[in-house]
Design a protein around this motif. Structure first.
Motif, mmCIF file in Angstrom:
data_model
loop_
_atom_site.group_PDB
_atom_site.id
_atom_site.type_symbol
_atom_site.label_atom_id
_atom_site.label_comp_id
_atom_site.label_asym_id
_atom_site.label_seq_id
_atom_site.Cartn_x
_atom_site.Cartn_y
_atom_site.Cartn_z
ATOM 1 N N LEU A 72 0.797 -1.225 0.000
ATOM 2 C CA LEU A 72 0.000 0.000 0.000
ATOM 3 C C LEU A 72 0.826 1.271 0.000
ATOM 4 O O LEU A 72 0.295 2.351 -0.296
ATOM 5 N N THR A 73 2.106 1.198 0.336
ATOM 6 C CA THR A 73 2.903 2.422 0.477
ATOM 7 C C THR A 73 4.070 2.536 -0.492
ATOM 8 O O THR A 73 4.648 3.611 -0.630
ATOM 9 N N ARG A 74 4.479 1.415 -1.113
ATOM 10 C CA ARG A 74 5.671 1.350 -1.964
ATOM 11 C C ARG A 74 6.963 1.460 -1.154
ATOM 12 O O ARG A 74 8.048 1.528 -1.720
ATOM 13 N N ARG A 75 6.867 1.489 0.174
ATOM 14 C CA ARG A 75 8.044 1.413 1.040
ATOM 15 C C ARG A 75 8.092 0.022 1.652
ATOM 16 O O ARG A 75 7.042 -0.556 1.949
ATOM 17 N N PRO A 76 9.272 -0.525 1.874
ATOM 18 C CA PRO A 76 9.316 -1.904 2.372
ATOM 19 C C PRO A 76 8.665 -2.052 3.735
ATOM 20 O O PRO A 76 8.968 -1.308 4.670
ATOM 21 N N GLY A 77 7.764 -3.013 3.838
ATOM 22 C CA GLY A 77 7.285 -3.404 5.148
ATOM 23 C C GLY A 77 8.351 -4.260 5.806
ATOM 24 O O GLY A 77 8.979 -5.100 5.156
ATOM 25 N N VAL A 78 8.574 -4.073 7.098
ATOM 26 C CA VAL A 78 9.685 -4.730 7.780
ATOM 27 C C VAL A 78 9.161 -5.815 8.720
ATOM 28 O O VAL A 78 8.334 -5.548 9.606
ATOM 29 N N LEU A 79 9.641 -7.027 8.522
ATOM 30 C CA LEU A 79 9.404 -8.160 9.430
ATOM 31 C C LEU A 79 10.699 -8.426 10.175
ATOM 32 O O LEU A 79 11.747 -8.626 9.558
ATOM 33 N N ILE A 80 10.644 -8.434 11.503
ATOM 34 C CA ILE A 80 11.838 -8.640 12.303
ATOM 35 C C ILE A 80 11.607 -9.765 13.300
ATOM 36 O O ILE A 80 10.515 -9.952 13.815
ATOM 37 N N GLY A 81 12.661 -10.536 13.540
ATOM 38 C CA GLY A 81 12.571 -11.609 14.503
ATOM 39 C C GLY A 81 13.702 -12.602 14.313
ATOM 40 O O GLY A 81 14.604 -12.408 13.490
ATOM 41 N N GLN A 82 13.653 -13.682 15.068
ATOM 42 C CA GLN A 82 14.714 -14.677 15.033
ATOM 43 C C GLN A 82 14.583 -15.556 13.793
ATOM 44 O O GLN A 82 13.485 -15.946 13.388
ATOM 45 N N GLY A 83 15.718 -15.903 13.210
ATOM 46 C CA GLY A 83 15.771 -16.588 11.926
ATOM 47 C C GLY A 83 14.854 -17.781 11.751
ATOM 48 O O GLY A 83 14.072 -17.833 10.786
ATOM 49 N N PRO A 84 14.914 -18.792 12.624
ATOM 50 C CA PRO A 84 14.080 -19.976 12.395
ATOM 51 C C PRO A 84 12.599 -19.669 12.341
ATOM 52 O O PRO A 84 11.853 -20.316 11.600
ATOM 53 N N TRP A 85 12.149 -18.661 13.098
ATOM 54 C CA TRP A 85 10.712 -18.430 13.226
ATOM 55 C C TRP A 85 10.232 -17.384 12.226
ATOM 56 O O TRP A 85 9.058 -17.402 11.844
ATOM 57 N N VAL A 86 11.102 -16.495 11.811
ATOM 58 C CA VAL A 86 10.754 -15.613 10.694
ATOM 59 C C VAL A 86 10.538 -16.454 9.436
ATOM 60 O O VAL A 86 9.637 -16.208 8.636
ATOM 61 N N LEU A 87 11.369 -17.488 9.287
ATOM 62 C CA LEU A 87 11.176 -18.395 8.151
ATOM 63 C C LEU A 87 9.970 -19.306 8.383
ATOM 64 O O LEU A 87 9.054 -19.375 7.564
ATOM 65 N N GLY A 88 9.948 -20.004 9.515
ATOM 66 C CA GLY A 88 8.925 -21.014 9.727
ATOM 67 C C GLY A 88 7.539 -20.446 9.917
ATOM 68 O O GLY A 88 6.570 -20.949 9.342
ATOM 69 N N ASN A 89 7.402 -19.383 10.707
ATOM 70 C CA ASN A 89 6.080 -18.813 10.980
ATOM 71 C C ASN A 89 5.756 -17.625 10.092
ATOM 72 O O ASN A 89 4.589 -17.379 9.805
ATOM 73 N N GLY A 90 6.752 -16.881 9.675
ATOM 74 C CA GLY A 90 6.503 -15.657 8.909
ATOM 75 C C GLY A 90 6.437 -15.852 7.410
ATOM 76 O O GLY A 90 6.356 -14.885 6.651
ATOM 77 N N LEU A 91 6.443 -17.110 6.977
ATOM 78 C CA LEU A 91 6.565 -17.380 5.544
ATOM 79 C C LEU A 91 5.330 -16.974 4.748
ATOM 80 O O LEU A 91 5.426 -16.714 3.552
ATOM 81 N N ILE A 92 4.153 -16.907 5.379
ATOM 82 C CA ILE A 92 2.935 -16.543 4.644
ATOM 83 C C ILE A 92 3.100 -15.179 3.991
ATOM 84 O O ILE A 92 2.881 -15.013 2.795
ATOM 85 N N GLY A 93 3.484 -14.189 4.786
ATOM 86 C CA GLY A 93 3.642 -12.845 4.231
ATOM 87 C C GLY A 93 4.809 -12.746 3.272
ATOM 88 O O GLY A 93 4.747 -12.042 2.264
ATOM 89 N N THR A 94 5.891 -13.471 3.570
ATOM 90 C CA THR A 94 7.059 -13.443 2.695
ATOM 91 C C THR A 94 6.733 -14.027 1.328
ATOM 92 O O THR A 94 7.079 -13.454 0.288
#
Length: 578
Positions: A72-94
């Motif tokens: 919606l903004t053309r600026r990067p949305g930022v996801l932050i957190g620990q590697g295994p869980w940004v990948l494992g749990n955050g993958l939907i948005g990625t």
């Protein structure tokens, strides 16, 4: 003029990463403090007046909120957190950002433990023997993976990741930080040198080639029955006004892809709604009868085009003009005679100037659209006012259309409820509808509505989901309470995974009956259960006035299925029938 260095004195590396986000104009960071990235979040405290940390209860919420912010903004949305869980749990948005070209930044870590990275410490993701490989894992779902092993590299990687996320075709970019990279300070005389983030932001995209624009404009004016197909790329480029201006000038009906729904108001006199597999009959009739197709910001994939049914789209009888920022996307599924490479907003303005002010075309196109609507129907389903209980989905959708203000933003989940919304819900204003454009995950609507509400705090944000999708992300209501994000959630509660039930049968597709309004009240939200049609409008009106998140749990009927609104064009061309 010489370039100004970033530092005049030593600064902690974690503070500098927060400064980079501030300098890039990024307003929100979504995630959970954990692992080494907790140091970055501590550094963000110095910029909390300009960069807001939104702590969520699970990384999938943060991933979707970041993706929607970027879209919606053309600026990067930022996801932050620990590697295994940004990948494992955050993958939907990625994954959604990757497939729908939303700029996104993943700030995460290797979870390493210097100096034991060769000894397989707990959670480690360096790729050494005995550990998993974060670089390879993130590389499969992002545009680029940067890794930082020193404090200077941590700052530079963040700057370059923002550049890569927004340059060309946008998308998600990962920065993997080692433990050492987030420790200590950076000196002014560091090597390599550090400079202000503005120097790393990509310039505005160039215009399309003038000769190609002129040829495409001539083809548009020569066409007797041009039709515009608008995709999610119009939203990414924020090209709403440019699209409407061109359509009105050239006299072309506008249809959208499912992902593009919301980029053009479906109340406009040139609008015919979504086309293709679950599109309106009027939209499909217009596309089938077109002699020229102008496709903007869409790959024209088979799920959109009724499995590439040639009765709908056929380059042997229709001229194609395609606008896309990525050259590889043009002439991908259908060869286009005219390819215009560039940002949708810029190219649409170029085309508008090139076509001039032809007379009579808009009136003729409006008459054609009106005739198609009369012949095929257009957002006039009788069931919009049906009094059945449990409620028919059309009645729920009709009440949303009658009650929500034009500026409302509706976000959709996955499953049958989304298909029904795509087909039956009429958008009143550009930017008023949002769904997953590339991946179609359950659990999208609630965090998407929260992200949209943060970007547009003055507009109502309404998440529409099934009882299956609600269960996946109802913990998002805790975040909505904690961060004062008063969204409305409408649950199509039919005690089933409707898509699965109607597509494959009832086995493993049913749920117990839960009162989602009561669950919401237990979290501190407003919550109500609706079982009678007459009670839905008052519930919506109350929710619109509330300052708290509100859940409206609607008992809906299973009598309507996605098969009822599947275009005969898609049924005829489906690979399953071959």
């Amino acid at each position: 003029m010489t370039i100004e260095p970033m530092l005049t004195e030593a600064e902690p590396v974690a503070d500098l990463i927060g400064r980079v986000l501030h300098e890039a104009g990024i307003e929100y960071v979504f995630g959970i403090s954990g692992g080494h990235t907790g140091r970055i979040i501590t550094g963000l405290s110095k910029y909390q007046n300009s960069v807001r940390m939104v702590t969520v209860r699970e990384e999938s919420l943060a991933g979707v909120m970041a993706e929607v912010y970027g879209r919606l903004t053309r600026r990067p949305g930022v996801l932050i957190g620990q590697g295994p869980w940004v990948l494992g749990n955050g993958l939907i948005g990625t994954m959604e950002a990757y497939l729908s070209s939303s700029p996104m930044l993943l700030l995460t870590d290797f979870s390493d433990a210097t100096p034991f990275h060769l000894h397989a410490p707990y959670q480690q993701a360096t790729g050494d023997y005995g550990s998993w490989d974060a670089r390879r894992a993130f590389g499969g779902v992002t545009k680029q993976v940067m890794q930082a092993h020193t404090p200077v590299a941590a700052v530079q990687a963040t700057q370059l990741a923002i550049k890569h996320a927004t340059a060309g075709q946008p998308g998600p970019v990962t920065v993997l930080f080692s433990m050492d990279s987030l420790t200590g300070a950076v000196e002014p005389d560091s090597q390599p040198g550090l400079y202000h983030t503005r120097y790393y932001l990509p310039p505005s995209p160039p215009p399309a080639e003038a000769a190609r624009v002129a040829a495409a404009a001539k083809a548009l004016l020569d066409a007797a029955r041009p039709v515009i197909i608008a995709g999610n790329g119009v939203r990414i480029a924020q090209a709403y006004d440019a699209l409407a201006t061109l359509a009105e000038a050239v006299g072309a009906p506008v249809v959208t892809t499912a992902a593009g729904k919301g980029v053009f108001p479906e109340t406009h006199t040139l609008a015919l709604g979504v086309f293709g597999t679950f599109g309106t009959a009027a939209a499909n009739a217009a596309v089938s009868g077109a002699d020229l197709i102008l496709a903007i910001g869409t790959k024209l994939g088979p799920s959109d085009t009724a499995w590439e049914n040639r009765d709908l789209l056929d380059p042997t009888r229709q001229t194609f003009i395609q606008i896309d920022i990525e050259p590889k996307n043009a002439s991908w599924n259908f060869p286009a005679e005219h390819v215009l490479v560039g940002d949708a907003a810029i190219v649409l303005r170029q085309l508008r100037e090139a076509v001039g002010t032809p007379s009579g075309r808009r009136a003729a196109a409006e008459a054609h659209v009106a005739e198609l609507r009369r012949a095929h129907g257009y957002f006039d389903a009788p069931a919009y006012t049906a009094d059945d209980a449990p409620l028919l989905p059309q009645r729920v959708i009709g009440e949303l259309m009658r009650t929500l203000p034009p500026e409302a933003i509706v976000t959709c989940d996955a499953g049958e409820n989304r298909i029904l919304m795509t087909h039956f819900y009429q958008t009143k204003q550009a930017g008023g509808f949002l769904q997953a454009a590339g991946s179609g995950p359950m659990g999208f609507a609630i965090p998407a509505a929260m992200g949209a509400k943060l970007v547009h705090p003055d507009r109502p944000a309404v998440a529409v989901c099934g009882d299956g999708g609600f269960a996946m992300t109802m913990n998002g209501l805790m975040t909505a309470i904690e961060h004062d994000i008063p969204i409305i959630v409408v649950v199509f509660n039919n005690n089933a995974l409707g898509w699965v039930y109607h597509g494959s049968g009832p086995f493993a597709a049913g749920f117990k009956d839960f009162d989602h309004g009561a669950i919401a009240r237990a979290m501190g939200c407003n919550g109500v259960r609706v079982t009678e049609p007459a009670d839905l409008r008052p519930a919506l009106e109350t929710a619109l006035k509330a300052r708290l998140p509100t859940v409206i749990d609607v008992r809906t009927s299973m009598a309507v299925t996605f098969a009822d609104i599947t275009s005969p064009l898609a049924a005829a061309a489906s690979p399953r029938r071959r």
